[in-house]
Design an enzyme around this catalytic site. Structure first.
Site, mmCIF file in Angstrom:
data_model
loop_
_atom_site.group_PDB
_atom_site.id
_atom_site.type_symbol
_atom_site.label_atom_id
_atom_site.label_comp_id
_atom_site.label_asym_id
_atom_site.label_seq_id
_atom_site.Cartn_x
_atom_site.Cartn_y
_atom_site.Cartn_z
ATOM 1 N N SER A 110 -10.299 0.041 4.056
ATOM 2 C CA SER A 110 -9.665 -0.372 5.183
ATOM 3 C C SER A 110 -8.874 0.825 5.771
ATOM 4 C CB SER A 110 -8.264 -1.408 4.791
ATOM 5 O OG SER A 110 -9.216 -2.892 4.343
ATOM 6 N N GLU A 136 -3.798 3.423 6.717
ATOM 7 C CA GLU A 136 -3.857 3.229 5.361
ATOM 8 C C GLU A 136 -4.688 4.390 4.763
ATOM 9 O OE1 GLU A 136 -4.779 -0.374 3.877
ATOM 10 O OE2 GLU A 136 -5.670 0.051 2.166
ATOM 11 N N ARG A 146 0.681 -1.124 0.124
ATOM 12 C CA ARG A 146 0.201 0.152 0.032
ATOM 13 C C ARG A 146 0.757 1.149 -0.040
ATOM 14 N NH1 ARG A 146 -2.442 -3.427 -1.394
ATOM 15 N NH2 ARG A 146 -4.306 -4.216 -0.298
HETATM 16 C C1 LIG Z 1 -15.852 -0.059 0.122
HETATM 17 C C2 LIG Z 1 -14.143 -0.053 0.106
HETATM 18 C C3 LIG Z 1 -13.517 -1.166 -0.274
HETATM 19 C C4 LIG Z 1 -11.914 -0.758 -0.777
HETATM 20 N N1 LIG Z 1 -11.163 -2.231 -0.900
HETATM 21 C C5 LIG Z 1 -9.804 -2.107 -1.137
HETATM 22 C C6 LIG Z 1 -9.204 -3.122 -1.426
HETATM 23 O O1 LIG Z 1 -9.429 -4.334 -1.619
HETATM 24 N N2 LIG Z 1 -7.892 -3.005 -1.729
HETATM 25 C C7 LIG Z 1 -7.221 -1.745 -1.945
HETATM 26 O O2 LIG Z 1 -6.078 -1.498 -2.159
HETATM 27 N N3 LIG Z 1 -8.101 -0.590 -1.331
HETATM 28 C C8 LIG Z 1 -9.310 -0.715 -1.128
HETATM 29 N N4 LIG Z 1 -10.006 0.280 -0.946
HETATM 30 C C9 LIG Z 1 -9.237 1.894 -0.903
HETATM 31 C C10 LIG Z 1 -9.309 2.546 -2.197
HETATM 32 O O3 LIG Z 1 -10.280 2.095 -2.983
HETATM 33 C C11 LIG Z 1 -7.852 2.348 -2.939
HETATM 34 O O4 LIG Z 1 -6.975 2.818 -2.086
HETATM 35 C C12 LIG Z 1 -7.916 3.214 -4.000
HETATM 36 O O5 LIG Z 1 -6.823 2.761 -4.788
HETATM 37 C C13 LIG Z 1 -7.950 4.525 -3.965
HETATM 38 O O6 LIG Z 1 -8.079 5.395 -5.077
HETATM 39 P P1 LIG Z 1 -8.783 6.770 -5.341
HETATM 40 O O7 LIG Z 1 -9.023 6.907 -6.739
HETATM 41 O O8 LIG Z 1 -10.314 6.731 -4.604
HETATM 42 O O9 LIG Z 1 -8.184 7.674 -4.620
HETATM 43 P P2 LIG Z 1 -8.289 8.753 -3.373
HETATM 44 O O10 LIG Z 1 -8.876 8.120 -2.137
HETATM 45 O O11 LIG Z 1 -8.885 9.833 -3.975
HETATM 46 O O12 LIG Z 1 -6.754 9.001 -2.896
HETATM 47 C C14 LIG Z 1 -5.953 8.196 -2.376
HETATM 48 C C15 LIG Z 1 -4.541 8.680 -2.493
HETATM 49 O O13 LIG Z 1 -4.091 8.424 -3.942
HETATM 50 C C16 LIG Z 1 -3.483 9.672 -4.212
HETATM 51 N N5 LIG Z 1 -3.860 9.827 -5.553
HETATM 52 C C17 LIG Z 1 -5.411 9.572 -6.187
HETATM 53 N N6 LIG Z 1 -5.123 9.844 -7.415
HETATM 54 C C18 LIG Z 1 -3.871 10.368 -7.769
HETATM 55 C C19 LIG Z 1 -3.153 10.432 -9.064
HETATM 56 N N7 LIG Z 1 -3.604 10.627 -10.078
HETATM 57 N N8 LIG Z 1 -1.719 10.797 -8.754
HETATM 58 C C20 LIG Z 1 -0.873 10.481 -7.753
HETATM 59 N N9 LIG Z 1 -1.760 10.049 -6.820
HETATM 60 C C21 LIG Z 1 -3.010 10.114 -6.604
HETATM 61 C C22 LIG Z 1 -4.267 10.855 -3.378
HETATM 62 O O14 LIG Z 1 -3.452 12.006 -3.170
HETATM 63 C C23 LIG Z 1 -4.181 10.131 -1.990
HETATM 64 O O15 LIG Z 1 -3.018 10.079 -1.391
HETATM 65 C C24 LIG Z 1 -11.431 0.108 -0.461
HETATM 66 C C25 LIG Z 1 -12.146 1.516 -0.297
HETATM 67 C C26 LIG Z 1 -13.692 1.268 -0.215
HETATM 68 C C27 LIG Z 1 -14.330 2.287 0.124
#
Ligand SMILES: Cc1cc2nc3c(=O)[nH]c(=O)nc-3n(C[C@H](O)[C@H](O)[C@H](O)COP(=O)(O)OP(=O)(O)OC[C@H]3O[C@@H](n4cnc5c(N)ncnc54)[C@H](O)[C@@H]3O)c2cc1C
Length: 308
Positions: free
Chosen positions: A228, A298, A179
């Site tokens: 998480s 996380e 992560r």
């Molecule tokens: C119901 C649920 C289930 C989930 N299950 C999982 C799972 O199984 N596995 C898992 O790994 N995660 C899981 N997650 C967490 C989340 O979905 C992941 O971490 C996902 O990759 C975040 O993507 P996001 O676009 O929503 O990023 P955001 O939440 O908007 O941002 C997260 C981080 O990424 C950075 N970021 C976003 N876009 C960019 C970009 N273009 N360039 C650089 N940095 C960027 C942001 O600055 C921030 O630090 C879950 C979340 C939920 C709500």
């Protein structure tokens, strides 16, 4: 809470900007938790060149923060000073390259990459089906599930740094661990190239169906949550430590530790970011007291607390 309006000053310095700039734009609706204050300015670039132009002309003292689909994010109640950048349509292309490779813009939801891979008979990307974020977030978080992570399927990524320089990173240069991505925090990813293996669309579809079923049964996926909350410490499961500390169902304000999956925090409706963060910190200290383990967040927390 509103920030001083820096829009006129920014526009005066960026005559060739094409994307949308909005002052004091509320961010809560752009996150899964639905909490938090505004961005001092929200910028939605038209494309990579526009993003690069914006960053090159943004005064160095103004911070820039990128958000994706907000599924791993707490925006604090006082909002985010400086520029918040959200990628949209100009970063939504997805294409099959060379038979077993998929190129996807950073704004593409992970699930769309999983579906495109299935249609193209490419195996190995189904795990993206269950992660509700976008590709930018997957690149930054090394998103993973069911034994696979972004690092296992990534060939290379592109991004733009704070000075506006467009850069590319081979998989090894992403310096991935659990992560976590070692690329400097200022880099905003714009595109990813993934590699899969030959597969059968029916089998891939069945695998994706199982992932959906398992998610529905074990996670509060219809709630206002951030997934998480804490990373699993080496050799341990965060949820087991939280359960053993008696935190399942714990409440702070309108935030609650999920009864279904106790590493998930939930906004039951009307929670503030402070409620959620306080609840998370309470869980951390109870786990520390009962097991001696220091849980690491996380979920990313951005912005400032509400000023009284
Ligand atoms: C119901 C649920 C289930 C989930 N299950 C999982 C799972 O199984 N596995 C898992 O790994 N995660 C899981 N997650 C967490 C989340 O979905 C992941 O971490 C996902 O990759 C975040 O993507 P996001 O676009 O929503 O990023 P955001 O939440 O908007 O941002 C997260 C981080 O990424 C950075 N970021 C976003 N876009 C960019 C970009 N273009 N360039 C650089 N940095 C960027 C942001 O600055 C921030 O630090 C879950 C979340 C939920 C709500």
């Amino acid at each position: 809470m509103t920030f001083p309006d820096i829009l006129p000053a920014l526009k005066a310095q960026m005559s060739r900007l094409r994307g949308r700039l909005i002052a004091n734009q509320p961010l809560a609706e752009l996150t899964w938790f639905r909490v938090g204050g505004p961005a001092q300015v929200l910028f939605m670039p038209e494309d990579e060149e526009d993003l690069s132009y914006f960053l090159a002309h943004l005064p160095p003292e103004i911070p820039a923060t990128v958000i994706g689909l907000g599924s791993n994010l707490i925006v604090r109640d006082g909002g985010v000073p400086g520029a918040v950048i959200r990628l949209g349509r100009g970063f939504s292309d997805i294409a099959v390259d060379d038979g077993l490779r998929i190129r996807a813009g950073a704004a593409v939801p992970d699930v769309k990459v999983a579906r495109a891979a299935q249609e193209a008979a490419i195996a190995g990307l189904s795990f993206l089906r269950g992660i509700p974020g976008g590709i930018g977030g997957a690149l930054r978080m090394n998103g993973g599930a069911y034994g696979s992570e972004t690092k296992d399927v990534l060939v290379a990524a592109r991004g733009v740094d704070r000075s506006g320089r467009i850069c590319s990173f081979a998989n090894a240069e992403m310096q991935y661990t659990y992560r976590q991505c070692g690329v400097p925090e200022d880099v905003i990813f714009t595109q990813a190239l993934f590699q899969g293996t030959p597969g059968d669309p029916v089998a891939i579809g069945a695998e994706m169906g199982k992932i959906t079923e398992s998610r529905e049964a074990t996670q509060p996926i219809r709630s206002r949550t951030g997934g998480s909350t804490f990373k699993n410490p080496p050799g341990r499961k965060a949820w087991q430590l939280i359960d053993a500390a008696g935190c399942r169902g714990l409440i702070a304000g309108a935030a609650q530790v999920s009864q279904l999956h106790c590493n998930f925090l939930i906004n039951q409706g009307g929670a503030s970011a402070a409620d959620i963060e306080t609840l998370g910190e309470t869980v951390r200290s109870r786990v520390r007291e009962t097991s001696g383990v220091d849980l690491e967040w996380e979920i990313k927390r951005i912005g400032v607390a509400q000023q009284d």
